[in-house]
Design a protein around this motif. Structure first.
Motif, PDB file in Angstrom:
ATOM      1  N   ARG A 210      38.762  38.770  45.424  1.00 25.86           N
ATOM      2  CA  ARG A 210      39.365  39.433  44.267  1.00 25.86           C
ATOM      3  C   ARG A 210      38.465  39.231  43.042  1.00 25.86           C
ATOM      4  O   ARG A 210      37.709  38.266  42.951  1.00 25.86           O
ATOM      5  CB  ARG A 210      40.756  38.864  43.956  1.00 25.86           C
ATOM      6  CG  ARG A 210      41.773  39.050  45.052  1.00 25.86           C
ATOM      7  CD  ARG A 210      42.152  40.508  45.240  1.00 25.86           C
ATOM      8  NE  ARG A 210      43.208  40.660  46.227  1.00 25.86           N
ATOM      9  CZ  ARG A 210      43.013  40.791  47.525  1.00 25.86           C
ATOM     10  NH1 ARG A 210      41.765  40.788  47.994  1.00 25.86           N
ATOM     11  NH2 ARG A 210      44.032  40.940  48.353  1.00 25.86           N
ATOM     12  N   VAL A 213      40.080  38.370  36.771  1.00 23.38           N
ATOM     13  CA  VAL A 213      40.492  39.195  35.638  1.00 23.38           C
ATOM     14  C   VAL A 213      40.350  38.434  34.324  1.00 23.38           C
ATOM     15  O   VAL A 213      40.029  39.021  33.286  1.00 23.38           O
ATOM     16  CB  VAL A 213      41.948  39.662  35.840  1.00 23.38           C
ATOM     17  CG1 VAL A 213      42.415  40.523  34.673  1.00 23.38           C
ATOM     18  CG2 VAL A 213      42.077  40.435  37.148  1.00 23.38           C
ATOM     19  N   HIS A 221      40.728  45.001  31.990  1.00 25.89           N
ATOM     20  CA  HIS A 221      41.795  44.289  32.699  1.00 25.89           C
ATOM     21  C   HIS A 221      42.564  45.234  33.611  1.00 25.89           C
ATOM     22  O   HIS A 221      42.832  44.934  34.783  1.00 25.89           O
ATOM     23  CB  HIS A 221      42.738  43.635  31.691  1.00 25.89           C
ATOM     24  CG  HIS A 221      42.238  42.302  31.225  1.00 25.89           C
ATOM     25  ND1 HIS A 221      43.017  41.393  30.552  1.00 25.89           N
ATOM     26  CD2 HIS A 221      41.016  41.702  31.346  1.00 25.89           C
ATOM     27  CE1 HIS A 221      42.306  40.316  30.274  1.00 25.89           C
ATOM     28  NE2 HIS A 221      41.087  40.480  30.740  1.00 25.89           N
ATOM     29  N   GLU A 222      42.971  46.391  33.068  1.00 26.20           N
ATOM     30  CA  GLU A 222      43.783  47.324  33.862  1.00 26.20           C
ATOM     31  C   GLU A 222      43.017  47.823  35.077  1.00 26.20           C
ATOM     32  O   GLU A 222      43.569  47.914  36.178  1.00 26.20           O
ATOM     33  CB  GLU A 222      44.213  48.492  32.975  1.00 26.20           C
ATOM     34  CG  GLU A 222      45.181  49.450  33.652  1.00 26.20           C
ATOM     35  CD  GLU A 222      45.667  50.534  32.716  1.00 26.20           C
ATOM     36  OE1 GLU A 222      46.349  51.467  33.187  1.00 26.20           O
ATOM     37  OE2 GLU A 222      45.365  50.454  31.502  1.00 26.20           O
ATOM     38  N   GLU A 225      42.720  44.911  37.591  1.00 24.79           N
ATOM     39  CA  GLU A 225      44.002  44.659  38.254  1.00 24.79           C
ATOM     40  C   GLU A 225      44.311  45.756  39.272  1.00 24.79           C
ATOM     41  O   GLU A 225      44.825  45.477  40.363  1.00 24.79           O
ATOM     42  CB  GLU A 225      45.105  44.571  37.206  1.00 24.79           C
ATOM     43  CG  GLU A 225      45.035  43.296  36.364  1.00 24.79           C
ATOM     44  CD  GLU A 225      46.036  43.301  35.230  1.00 24.79           C
ATOM     45  OE1 GLU A 225      46.704  44.344  35.042  1.00 24.79           O
ATOM     46  OE2 GLU A 225      46.167  42.274  34.529  1.00 24.79           O
ATOM     47  N   ASN A 228      42.055  45.038  42.254  1.00 20.43           N
ATOM     48  CA  ASN A 228      42.588  43.939  43.059  1.00 20.43           C
ATOM     49  C   ASN A 228      43.827  44.366  43.826  1.00 20.43           C
ATOM     50  O   ASN A 228      44.031  43.964  44.982  1.00 20.43           O
ATOM     51  CB  ASN A 228      42.910  42.743  42.159  1.00 20.43           C
ATOM     52  CG  ASN A 228      41.662  42.034  41.668  1.00 20.43           C
ATOM     53  OD1 ASN A 228      40.590  42.172  42.260  1.00 20.43           O
ATOM     54  ND2 ASN A 228      41.791  41.288  40.594  1.00 20.43           N
TER      55      ASN A 228
END
Length: 469
Positions: A210, A213, A221-222, A225, A228
């Motif tokens: 992964r 973040v 970040h978005e 995420e 992941n």
């Protein structure tokens, strides 16, 4: 095929173009400011000369005095290097000119009597000047036209050097900004490259990796995420696919092993026709089981690829449920079970598919219900959705298994014999059928009862039916 430019290259080019535009405008404003300063200084010098000439002309009150104009102005001009003066009558007669030999100062027209500053080059010389009226004291003499000019060669030489230096500074600044933009964007986009590197090296054995973040910029970040989450879904799907392959191999191995063993036993010695007939009947049962399994797998494959299109028609769900109850009545009576249907509703669905979905639920309910209890099939109407609920009393399904119960080949108790419980595809088929109709399935299991609910839209094209809050 030519590959498009990278995001880093585009950002660096945009930053460089923006900087080039800003620096160019700033350099132009600076150059205009310097030139305006020189114009202001030149105008101050020329205006002083014009004032001297006008004062001298005002003292000339006779034609003879007017003819002495060159001598009167020569001394005044001697202290101003580069200044030239031209005095002429309004009809064009030249009275005086202090321009260098061979250089004739032009006479500029007056616009509404207001002098206009002009700039010109002639014979390698650069000039700036203007023409204005100066009244004479000679009786009957019209106002004289006085042209004042200033040699601005040294100014132009300075401005050319200044523009050249400014161009070098601006060009160097643009190159420096371009290099810094490239370095900054490359560093800023490093997380995206790491993401691409991770995606490029992703394989079945590395699905557990992964992105971190917490080390990424807020803007990413978005995206990280979501990346992941995608890896998590892929890992889960791959794990289920591995389980599915293992379960499928196990399901196929059992009937094939049975067929192989029966055939080997039959061929081990000579047997009578009745014995061979019995072996063939047993083999036929295994063939039918394999055929059902293959048919179910093809049905699910069509559902996964969107090829299962319901043939919708208006169906009385109560009558359809009564037919299924009548079909399962003999099996229920063997276990002293009571089958009961309640509620009525009409829906536009594929009757064969819905019948198959309900049959799978009733089959499971009858198989796992406590002997002597009651199995209920309730039909309710709620808004744009119709609920078909099958309830039975029996051992509750553990919570950790409920979300997997509709997966293919999944069983709560793997130790149960597969011969008595089919291939484990019934609930997976039920979910595929309901989703093909735009609906959903729900499961609730506790000590009191186990409830399977099919939510269906009243008619096709409406919003997908979902359990109400």
């Amino acid at each position: 095929m030519r590959r498009p430019a990278s995001l880093g290259s585009r950002l660096a080019w945009l930053y460089s173009l923006a900087a080039a535009g800003v620096f160019t405008v700033a350099a132009w404003l600076i150059e205009q400011s310097v030139e305006a300063h020189f114009v202001e200084e030149d105008m101050r010098v020329m205006q002083g000369q014009f004032d001297i000439a006008r004062a001298a002309l005002a003292q000339l009150d006779t034609p003879a005095a007017l003819r002495s104009l060159p001598a009167r102005t020569r001394d005044a001009l001697s202290t101003h290097t580069g200044l030239a003066l031209r005095v002429a009558r309004s009809n064009g007669d030249l009275l005086y000119s202090s321009a260098p030999a061979g250089e004739a100062l032009p006479e500029f027209p007056l616009v509404s009597g207001t002098p206009q500053v002009h700039k010109w080059s002639r014979h390698g010389l650069d000039w700036r000047g203007f023409t204005a009226e100066a009244p004479a004291s000679v009786a009957g003499e019209a106002p004289l036209l006085v042209t004042v000019a200033l040699d601005i060669a040294h100014h132009e030489h300075f401005l050319r050097g200044f523009r050249h230096s400014l161009a070098l500074v601006v060009g160097s600044a643009i190159l420096i900004v371009a290099a810094l933009s490239w370095a900054i964007t490359r560093r800023a986009l490093r997380p995206i490259r790491n993401m691409a590197h991770l995606a490029g090296e992703m394989s079945a054995s590395r699905l557990g990796e992964r992105l971190r973040v917490e080390r990424l910029p807020r803007e990413l970040h978005e995206l990280a995420e979501a990346f992941n989450a995608m890896l998590g879904r892929l890992q889960d799907a791959f794990a289920r696919l591995s389980e599915f392959s293992s379960d499928l191999a196990h399901e196929l191995r059992t009937p094939i092993s049975n067929l192989t063993m029966q055939t080997e036993v039959s061929l081990s010695r000579s047997r009578s026709a009745d014995e061979y007939r019995e072996v063939l009947f047993s083999s036929l049962e295994e063939y039918r089981r394999l055929s059902r399994m293959v048919a179910d797998m093809l049905f699910l494959a069509q559902a996964d690829n969107g090829l299962m299109v319901p043939r919708n028609e208006t169906v009385e769900l109560g009558a359809l449920a009564d037919g299924l109850i009548e079909y399962f009545e003999p099996l229920a009576s063997e276990r002293a079970l009571t089958l009961k249907r309640s509620g009525e509703a009409c829906a536009t669905v594929d009757p064969l598919m819905i019948r198959r979905a309900l049959a799978n639920l009733l089959s499971n309910a009858v198989r796992h219900a406590t002997p002597g209890s009651q199995v209920d099939l309730r039909i309710t109407h709620s808004g744009n959705a119709i609920a078909l609920q099958v309830s039975n009393q029996g051992e509750p399904i553990p919570a950790q298994h409920q979300h997997r119960l509709f997966d293919r080949f999944y069983r709560v108790d793997p130790s149960r014999t597969r011969t008595s419980e089919g291939a484990g595809l019934g609930l997976a088929i039920t979910r595929s059928i309901v989703e093909a109709h735009g609906g959903s399935v729900a499961l609730e299991s506790n000590r009191d009862a186990t409830n399977f609910t099919l939510w269906l839209p009243v008619s096709p094209g409406k919003e997908a039916a979902t359990p109400p809050d």
